[in-house]
Design a protein around this motif. Structure first.
Motif, PDB file in Angstrom:
ATOM      1  N   LEU A 149     -87.801 -48.286  -0.175  1.00  0.00           N
ATOM      2  CA  LEU A 149     -86.744 -48.140   0.827  1.00  0.00           C
ATOM      3  C   LEU A 149     -87.013 -48.984   2.067  1.00  0.00           C
ATOM      4  O   LEU A 149     -86.101 -49.279   2.827  1.00  0.00           O
ATOM      5  CB  LEU A 149     -86.584 -46.670   1.216  1.00  0.00           C
ATOM      6  N   HIS A 150     -88.282 -49.368   2.267  1.00  0.00           N
ATOM      7  CA  HIS A 150     -88.655 -50.152   3.450  1.00  0.00           C
ATOM      8  C   HIS A 150     -89.106 -51.566   3.107  1.00  0.00           C
ATOM      9  O   HIS A 150     -89.548 -52.294   3.982  1.00  0.00           O
ATOM     10  CB  HIS A 150     -89.761 -49.423   4.213  1.00  0.00           C
ATOM     11  N   GLN A 169     -82.241 -48.790  -2.608  1.00  0.00           N
ATOM     12  CA  GLN A 169     -81.831 -48.742  -1.206  1.00  0.00           C
ATOM     13  C   GLN A 169     -80.373 -48.315  -1.045  1.00  0.00           C
ATOM     14  O   GLN A 169     -79.985 -47.825   0.012  1.00  0.00           O
ATOM     15  CB  GLN A 169     -82.084 -50.099  -0.546  1.00  0.00           C
ATOM     16  N   LYS A 170     -79.590 -48.479  -2.105  1.00  0.00           N
ATOM     17  CA  LYS A 170     -78.196 -48.045  -2.070  1.00  0.00           C
ATOM     18  C   LYS A 170     -78.054 -46.567  -2.430  1.00  0.00           C
ATOM     19  O   LYS A 170     -77.232 -45.844  -1.858  1.00  0.00           O
ATOM     20  CB  LYS A 170     -77.361 -48.887  -3.033  1.00  0.00           C
ATOM     21  N   THR A 173     -81.803 -42.183   0.345  1.00  0.00           N
ATOM     22  CA  THR A 173     -82.017 -42.276   1.782  1.00  0.00           C
ATOM     23  C   THR A 173     -83.481 -41.980   2.097  1.00  0.00           C
ATOM     24  O   THR A 173     -84.164 -41.275   1.343  1.00  0.00           O
ATOM     25  CB  THR A 173     -81.146 -41.278   2.554  1.00  0.00           C
ATOM     26  N   HIS A 174     -83.914 -42.515   3.202  1.00  0.00           N
ATOM     27  CA  HIS A 174     -85.284 -42.236   3.652  1.00  0.00           C
ATOM     28  C   HIS A 174     -85.482 -40.733   3.851  1.00  0.00           C
ATOM     29  O   HIS A 174     -86.512 -40.179   3.469  1.00  0.00           O
ATOM     30  CB  HIS A 174     -85.559 -42.986   4.963  1.00  0.00           C
ATOM     31  N   ASN A 279     -83.269 -48.992  11.007  1.00  0.00           N
ATOM     32  CA  ASN A 279     -84.070 -48.189  10.090  1.00  0.00           C
ATOM     33  C   ASN A 279     -85.558 -48.499  10.126  1.00  0.00           C
ATOM     34  O   ASN A 279     -86.363 -47.744   9.598  1.00  0.00           O
ATOM     35  CB  ASN A 279     -83.578 -48.423   8.638  1.00  0.00           C
TER      36      ASN A 279
END
Length: 282
Positions: A149-150, A169-170, A173-174, A279
């Motif tokens: 995600l990062h 990433q779509k 969520t974090h 983010n």
């Protein structure tokens, strides 16, 4: 080998450890030097010469206390970064960072922090070998998800290799991954568990809690800090014949992407194209 002056880095890291040691003594928190830091204390009486980080661990109750009160207890410019203290933090374990410095570990991760020591929570682990595998698999999946995600989705180019990361990433969520990771930690209560888990070593890192024992003084660069009580058993379990210095080719360093001893990391202007400033872990 890294291009930066490792002796200067060692001195910064050592001062963070001594500050954390002082806080833990003042507030009756348990911590142990851990992994390569414990090995360095026993084999070198300090840093492993080529090692450029530091590891401590804390039982979950003590870890949570430190993270909860770090803003009160730690001296400036130190601060605690973890999923418990920072809603955008991308790691499975915490760091105590020097906020007057800037350090970026990986070129393709949006995490920006300062010079740090790693703080690993020690959680309970199940007795059943199957349950251990499931426990470790759950943790590793959520930890890897947070990493993706990062991460720059185009680290390996704009072709098919970027598609899985873009999809992650779509879809995720974090915040969701963070909650799942926290839940995996707390699946087995530290206080009532016979075994504990060293997350770095996966299933092989499940050890009897008695191996940690009581925090025991060890000398590290001329300072008394706290180590694992049964150091020989712990180090043999983790490293085998730990007193043998590995050959040069196996002497690993991080080789950090960016390091500035004088720039506060919150003032760093990140110009990497993939970084989403809403983010990014800042």
């Amino acid at each position: 080998m890294a291009s930066y002056d490792i002796d200067t880095l060692h001195e910064h890291i050592l001062q963070i450890l001594l500050s954390v040691d002082k806080v833990c003594r003042e507030h009756h928190l348990t911590y142990y030097c851990w992994a390569g830091t414990m090995l360095g204390a026993i084999r070198h009486k300090g840093f492993i010469p080529w090692d450029d980080d530091m590891d401590i661990c804390m039982p979950r109750p003590d870890y949570d206390q430190l993270m909860m009160h770090a803003h009160e207890w730690l001296p400036q410019p130190l601060e605690a970064l973890s999923i418990e203290t920072d809603a955008s933090y991308p790691g499975g374990f915490g760091k105590i960072v020097d906020g007057s410095t800037t350090l970026i570990e990986r070129e393709h991760s949006d995490y920006v922090g300062g010079i740090y020591i790693d703080v690993f929570p020690i959680d309970g682990a199940p007795v059943s070998k199957l349950a251990r595998r499931l426990c470790v698999a759950r943790y590793k999946a959520m930890d890897k998800l947070l990493y993706f995600l990062h991460r720059d989705p185009y680290k390996h180019g704009h072709g098919p290799s970027s598609w899985p990361v873009l999809l992650i990433q779509k879809l995720f969520t974090h915040e969701w991954a963070r909650k799942q990771l926290r839940a995996s930690y707390l699946a087995y209560d530290y206080e009532t568990s016979e075994y504990v888990l060293d997350y770095d070593d996966g299933v092989n890192g499940v050890i009897p809690k008695t191996m940690l024992g009581k925090p025991t003084p060890v000398m590290f660069e001329g300072h008394e800090v706290m180590g694992v009580e049964h150091a020989d058993a712990y180090l043999r379990n983790k490293y085998g014949d730990y007193m043998v210095v590995p050959p040069h080719d196996n002497q690993r360093q991080h080789n950090f992407f960016y390091l500035d001893y004088n720039l506060p990391f919150r003032q760093y202007q990140d110009k990497r194209s993939f970084v989403n400033r809403d983010n990014a872990s800042r």
